[in-house]
Design a protein around this motif. Structure first.
Motif, PDB file in Angstrom:
ATOM      1  N   VAL A 161       0.934  -1.357  -0.150  1.00  0.00           N
ATOM      2  CA  VAL A 161      -0.071   0.025   0.015  1.00  0.00           C
ATOM      3  C   VAL A 161       0.887   1.148  -0.048  1.00  0.00           C
ATOM      4  O   VAL A 161       0.993   1.804   1.094  1.00  0.00           O
ATOM      5  N   PRO A 162       1.615   1.584  -1.094  1.00  0.00           N
ATOM      6  CA  PRO A 162       2.325   2.788  -1.208  1.00  0.00           C
ATOM      7  C   PRO A 162       1.650   3.932  -1.148  1.00  0.00           C
ATOM      8  O   PRO A 162       1.882   4.799  -1.993  1.00  0.00           O
ATOM      9  N   ASP A 163       0.727   4.304  -0.075  1.00  0.00           N
ATOM     10  CA  ASP A 163       0.265   5.603   0.057  1.00  0.00           C
ATOM     11  C   ASP A 163       0.864   6.195   1.188  1.00  0.00           C
ATOM     12  O   ASP A 163       1.123   5.631   2.348  1.00  0.00           O
ATOM     13  N   VAL A 164       1.447   7.379   1.071  1.00  0.00           N
ATOM     14  CA  VAL A 164       2.256   8.082   2.121  1.00  0.00           C
ATOM     15  C   VAL A 164       1.147   8.318   3.457  1.00  0.00           C
ATOM     16  O   VAL A 164       1.772   8.107   4.461  1.00  0.00           O
ATOM     17  N   SER A 165       0.021   8.835   3.148  1.00  0.00           N
ATOM     18  CA  SER A 165      -0.854   9.329   4.338  1.00  0.00           C
ATOM     19  C   SER A 165      -1.135   8.026   5.106  1.00  0.00           C
ATOM     20  O   SER A 165      -1.110   7.926   6.255  1.00  0.00           O
ATOM     21  N   THR A 166      -1.218   6.731   4.522  1.00  0.00           N
ATOM     22  CA  THR A 166      -1.863   5.389   5.067  1.00  0.00           C
ATOM     23  C   THR A 166      -0.575   5.107   5.919  1.00  0.00           C
ATOM     24  O   THR A 166      -0.742   4.768   7.069  1.00  0.00           O
ATOM     25  N   ASN A 167       0.561   5.132   5.375  1.00  0.00           N
ATOM     26  CA  ASN A 167       1.652   4.620   6.102  1.00  0.00           C
ATOM     27  C   ASN A 167       1.882   5.568   7.176  1.00  0.00           C
ATOM     28  O   ASN A 167       2.643   5.240   8.242  1.00  0.00           O
ATOM     29  N   ARG A 168       1.883   6.728   7.077  1.00  0.00           N
ATOM     30  CA  ARG A 168       2.141   7.818   8.288  1.00  0.00           C
ATOM     31  C   ARG A 168       1.292   7.501   9.260  1.00  0.00           C
ATOM     32  O   ARG A 168       1.734   7.701  10.298  1.00  0.00           O
ATOM     33  N   ARG A 169       0.043   7.366   8.911  1.00  0.00           N
ATOM     34  CA  ARG A 169      -0.919   6.943   9.989  1.00  0.00           C
ATOM     35  C   ARG A 169      -0.473   5.709  10.987  1.00  0.00           C
ATOM     36  O   ARG A 169      -0.283   5.775  11.931  1.00  0.00           O
TER      37      ARG A 169
END
Length: 241
Positions: A161-169
């Motif tokens: 899941v290369p989504d910055v917001s998701t991984n930041r959360r």
């Protein structure tokens, strides 16, 4: 074929270990977390019961993320034909080698295929973190904040899941949990951190907690509290006529 493998090394119940040994797998999962992540051995387990629907030539032994996702997708499609189901959270945890996920996966596969129950099975609500392991360590040997994020947020999760917001959360949740556990450790073992509680902390601490600390710490019983009088000289106010 016999395997010299004890239940203690796999972290699995004895009946599950015996069942795995009876399957005569191509490779025995000595490291359950690593060996089950690709899904190949899980497909082989199902192949012993449903050989037509789990042809092993269709599965790859590779360790890349794409190979793992392809194997597990094929397993799920084959399970649907028999109205069988494996929890998605456990599959994702197994793919990303999360703590406790592969062990729970083996136990779930065991119950699905043998229709037998396991006593003291791991809770399905597990978040697959290394919290239990960290609690076994001395306070000084526990992970730092950066190590906690590294241990609980796998690189394959970020790739999947290369989504910055998701991984930041996800990283923020791990960091918040790490800081909460660290703060709890400072309260329970203030001596290891050389923590000196001020009046504000003591005022916010429940009386029962303070009393327990007093009774368990001889330093409190021997402490002498003294007060020093502070004299304040008020300036003389002169009236202006």
């Amino acid at each position: 074929m016999s395997y010299a493998q004890s239940p203690k090394k796999t972290g699995l119940p004895r009946e599950v270990v015996k069942w795995l040994q009876s399957l005569d797998l191509s490779v025995y999962p000595k490291n359950v977390r690593r060996d089950l992540s690709s899904g190949y051995l899980v497909a082989e387990m199902f192949s012993h019961y449903y050989p037509q629907d789990f042809p092993m030539h269709s599965y790859d032994k590779g360790a890349s993320l794409s190979t793992k996702q392809r194997n597990w997708s094929q397993i799920q499609r084959s399970l649907q034909k028999h109205h069988l189901h494996l929890m998605k959270e456990v599959i994702d945890g197994t793919i990303h080698c999360k703590p406790g996920a592969a062990e729970l996966m083996v136990q779930e596969v065991y119950t699905v295929l043998t229709k037998r129950s396991i006593r003291n099975i791991q809770s399905p609500e597990s978040d697959f973190t290394d919290d239990n392991y960290q609690e076994l360590l001395p306070t000084v040997a526990r992970s730092t904040a950066s190590t906690a994020i590294k241990n609980n947020l796998r690189i394959t999760e970020i790739m999947a899941v290369p989504d910055v917001s998701t991984n930041r959360r996800k990283a923020e949740v791990i960091l918040h949990r790490h800081l909460r556990h660290k703060a709890a450790g400072r309260v329970l073992s203030p001596g290891q951190f050389k923590v000196k509680h001020d009046l504000g902390h003591l005022a916010a601490t429940p009386v029962s907690s303070i009393c327990e600390s007093c009774s368990s710490s001889p330093a409190w019983s021997r402490a002498d509290v003294s007060f020093k009088e502070i004299k304040v000289h008020q300036p003389v106010r002169r009236s202006v006529n």
